[in-house]
Design an enzyme around this catalytic site. Structure first.
Site, PDB file in Angstrom:
ATOM      1  N   ARG A 134       0.795  -1.224   0.000  1.00  0.00           N
ATOM      2  CA  ARG A 134       0.000   0.000   0.000  1.00  0.00           C
ATOM      3  C   ARG A 134       0.830   1.278   0.000  1.00  0.00           C
ATOM      4  O   ARG A 134       0.502   2.242  -0.679  1.00  0.00           O
ATOM      5  CB  ARG A 134      -0.928   0.001   1.219  1.00  0.00           C
ATOM      6  CG  ARG A 134      -2.074  -0.956   1.068  1.00  0.00           C
ATOM      7  CD  ARG A 134      -2.939  -0.989   2.318  1.00  0.00           C
ATOM      8  NE  ARG A 134      -4.106  -1.824   2.086  1.00  0.00           N
ATOM      9  CZ  ARG A 134      -4.982  -2.162   3.037  1.00  0.00           C
ATOM     10  NH1 ARG A 134      -4.820  -1.728   4.279  1.00  0.00           N
ATOM     11  NH2 ARG A 134      -6.025  -2.913   2.744  1.00  0.00           N
ATOM     12  N   LEU A 181      -7.866  -7.048  10.772  1.00  0.00           N
ATOM     13  CA  LEU A 181      -8.962  -7.842  11.330  1.00  0.00           C
ATOM     14  C   LEU A 181      -8.415  -9.096  12.004  1.00  0.00           C
ATOM     15  O   LEU A 181      -8.934  -9.556  13.014  1.00  0.00           O
ATOM     16  CB  LEU A 181      -9.980  -8.220  10.244  1.00  0.00           C
ATOM     17  CG  LEU A 181     -10.826  -7.085   9.649  1.00  0.00           C
ATOM     18  CD1 LEU A 181     -11.908  -7.651   8.734  1.00  0.00           C
ATOM     19  CD2 LEU A 181     -11.460  -6.211  10.716  1.00  0.00           C
TER      20      LEU A 181
END
Lengths: 550, 205
Positions: free
Chosen positions: A353, A463
């Site tokens: 990213r 998560l």
């Protein structure tokens, strides 16, 4: 800023694939240094007080870490006092996981959250959860990918646990009643995250976080956890040995403080996006104002990587009222291309990213972006993906289609305009393998903790992290309750930092934690005037103390 | 992309804001504080429930403020978020999947009182086929019922809209949870768990 206006650029755009990749002409390290916001000149300062004194820290974060408390001992006279074994602060994924797990151990659990139970960044997560379950994948590859993406700066013991626990976490979530995408034989489907060497992300449409949060919230409601909603924590409490001993809750609906004395505290208060570092828009929840870092720092906890944040490459840049909201990386996993205003492909979409974000910022800075009324962006070539895989958006990305409808941009017809958006706090409170901070009695889990992601996080590891460490912290906390709790519980730890700040002549008018972004006008809200009134009282107190000390 | 200013009323306050803003942005723009009832700001947390009446319309609709653009003459009222009394159940208490249907009505006795008035369908801000979902769950067709609630954000408006105080969203979530709990058994996951248990995977730092 130079670039091509939106309407003109859109009329030039054509569905076509595949496109060749333009040569970057810049090494990755140089690209990051020149264009990633973490490296912006003058964006960091040195911390002057606390456990990280001397460390580099983002300017806006330093401001809240070195802020004055909203309260002092005076404010606690005669308030309601509650006691519990384990106090969980934060009602997102990490907090709910910790609360469920601790309650299963048979200890008393209270969960306090700033807004409504489940209001968090977790509910907004789209991409999925990493777990190495494919035959072509191993936990070792997950470990290696995570370290590499984080520029080899992660805490290896934490990453090892993360990678080994993935499959068990998915099983645990299914047993909580969470659904995942499966193929016709019932096997879990996987996506490949940017920067990974194998498909590894399990997911539910682009609603993974929503599905997870609904289930965890329902689980919390169905076990013996006392839930206090709309109750932001304004400071932690300490005892005479410096052990964390609970927290002071404010109550948004009743204008009152509550002291909660706890034998163990699990801080799961999330991230920092709503501070809009470097004036970036954010994909974060309204409540993500970095409160937990402030609370832990004041108690003496060591933090890390305070100058490193994740800017998610695909934040929406058009229409302007939706600026900053997230388009899942899953769209890139599915094969979408990123194009500049000239229709050129300039970056390998499935790079990590930080790399993709820096490349997009570079295109825009060098005049190859698409200009809108309020900003700039590049194309996410969604129509071509729809052409190649008809129906994929409806099947896999219903949230994106919904959001498109709301903004009158159908991603199947018109390319989405994107620009990096402030997404995640890479660093945070230093923890060990059980989620323990450097302060006894204080555990930190989820985004507020640091060390797992180094300087850049992979999709699907957040998560995963919050379940792995939420569960570990809760089990460890429940098994190690202090026999003797609640001795001389106070805000004593605040006075040292306050004295130090005053000695340095720091501006003490700014009160932390921030609790809400400025634009919500919290400090002028008549509904909460008592809380603010007490701030005024606190200021008066500070002035008197200053007078006395001089 | 010309910005048009519109005037509206939010919580009784006159508000002027560009029509490119949603209700929350418009309220903030006009300088009013708003904290409770604000959440994710992208339509998935269900916090920002509002009642809306548009100009020249007698109809009041229930919507999510962050998903609704401000319009000329609009009247808006924020609803406080009440956490309704929950139906409690624990998945671990179901000893096997054959018992789920028989226990469903013990947990949700109101479901059999459904008047088929469509109140829940009218108020749902996500256009979910709520009443139908409740009906399917009542017939024990839990997987099918759960599929209808994929986009449910648990805003509880359907419960407010139900004269029998059924909690349709909780019924939907129940249907989804029992489906996962009893029927998701992925062989790729189970194989990997077994291999890890046998110690086949270790990490070399």
């Amino acid at each position: 800023m130079a670039g091509i206006p939106y309407t003109e650029a859109l009329s030039r755009y054509q569905i076509a694939a595949p496109r060749p990749l333009r040569d970057s002409s810049l090494a990755v390290a140089d690209l990051l240094e020149q264009f990633h916001p973490d490296y912006l000149k003058n964006s960091t300062v040195e911390l002057k007080v606390g456990a990280n004194k001397g460390d580099r820290c983002h300017r806006d974060l330093a401001r809240i870490l070195q802020s004055d408390s909203r309260i002092d001992d005076l404010a606690l006279a005669g308030v309601e006092v509650l006691e519990t074994d384990v106090l969980v602060i934060g009602g997102g994924g990490a907090g709910c996981t910790a609360a469920i797990t601790a309650a299963e151990q048979g200890v008393e659990v209270m969960l306090a959250t700033k807004l409504k139970l489940g209001d968090s960044n977790t509910v907004m997560a789209e991409g999925g959860i990493q777990a190495s379950i494919e035959p072509s994948d191993t936990p070792q590859m997950h470990y290696d990918d995570t370290l590499r993406a984080g520029h080899h700066l992660s805490d290896k013991a934490l990453v090892e646990l993360l990678a080994m626990s993935g499959p068990e976490v998915v099983r645990w979530l299914i047993q909580q009643g969470m659904q995942f995408e499966v193929n016709k034989y019932g096997d879990l489907l996987t996506r490949k995250p940017g920067g990974a060497s194998a498909p590894r992300v399990v997911y539910y449409r682009d609603y993974t976080g929503l599905e997870m949060m609904r289930v965890l919230r329902e689980s919390v409601r169905n076990c013996k956890v006392v839930v206090r909603e709309f109750s932001p924590v304004v400071d932690l409490l300490s005892d005479e040995s410096g052990h964390c001993a609970g927290a002071v809750l404010s109550n948004l609906s009743m204008d009152a403080y509550t002291v909660v004395r706890a034998r163990q505290v699990i801080l799961a208060s999330g991230g920092i996006g709503r501070l809009h570092l470097n004036q970036f828009p954010t994909s974060n929840h309204f409540g993500a104002t970095g409160d937990g870092l402030v609370l832990a720092y004041r108690l003496g906890a060591k933090l890390r990587d305070l100058d490193s944040f994740q800017y998610h490459p695909t934040g929406m840049a058009y229409p302007c009222h939706m600026m900053g909201s997230l388009i899942t990386e899953g769209v890139r996993s599915a094969g979408v291309q990123i194009l500049n205003a000239l229709g050129e492909r300039f970056v390998e979409e499935l790079n990590p990213r930080d790399h993709v974000a820096a490349a997009i910022i570079r295109e825009c800075a060098e005049g190859r972006g698409v200009l809108t009324e309020k900003g700039v962006g590049v194309w996410l070539d969604t129509p071509t993906l729809e052409r190649q895989q008809p129906g994929i958006f409806e099947r896999r990305f219903p949230k994106l289609v919904q959001r498109g409808k709301q903004g009158s941009v159908d991603p199947r017809q018109i390319p989405m305009l994107i620009y990096p958006t402030l997404h995640y706090q890479n660093g945070g409170v230093v923890i060990d393998v059980n989620g323990q901070s450097t302060v006894p009695g204080l555990y930190c889990v989820g985004e507020v903790s640091g060390g797992i992601h180094g300087r850049n996080r992979l999709m699907g590891n957040a998560l995963l992290e919050l379940v792995v460490f939420g569960r570990r912290a809760a089990l460890h906390a429940a098994a190690n309750l202090r026999r003797s709790g609640y001795h001389r519980v106070s805000l004593e730890h605040l006075s040292n930092m306050r004295r130090e700040l005053m000695r340095l002549g720091e501006d003490m008018t700014y009160k932390g934690p921030q609790l809400f972004p400025d634009y919500a006008n919290f400090d002028n809200d008549p509904d909460y005037r008592d809380l603010n009134y007490r701030i005024i009282l606190g200021e008066l107190g500070a002035r008197i103390r200053k007078l006395v000390s001089t | 992309m010309v910005k048009k200013m519109v005037s509206a009323k939010i919580n009784g306050h006159a508000v002027t804001a560009p029509d490119s803003m949603n209700i929350i942005q418009a309220y903030w723009h006009a300088g009013f504080p708003r904290i409770s009832g604000v959440g994710c700001l992208e339509g998935v947390c269900g916090s920002c429930r509002v009642m809306v009446r548009r100009v020249d319309s007698g109809k009041v609709t229930a919507e999510l403020a962050c998903q609704t653009m401000i319009e000329e003459g609009m009247q808006v009222q924020f609803l406080s978020f009440q956490t309704p009394k929950q139906h409690t159940y624990r998945l671990a208490d179901f000893k096997n999947s054959w018992d789920v249907q028989s226990q469903f009505f013990d947990i949700f006795p109101e479901v059999s009182h459904c008047r088929h008035c469509g109140g829940c369908d009218v108020v749902c801000p996500k256009d979910i086929d709520v009443e139908n979902g409740v009906g399917l769950a009542a017939m024990g067709r839990f997987r099918e019922a759960g599929e209808l609630f994929v986009e449910c954000v648990m805003c509880n408006l359907c419960k407010s809209g139900c004269p029998e105080q059924i909690a349709p969203n909780q019924v939907g979530l129940f249907a989804r949870r029992v489906t996962a709990y009893f029927h998701i058994r992925p062989s790729n996951l189970i194989n990997r768990l077994e291999a890890i248990r046998r110690g086949e995977f270790r990490i070399t730092r």
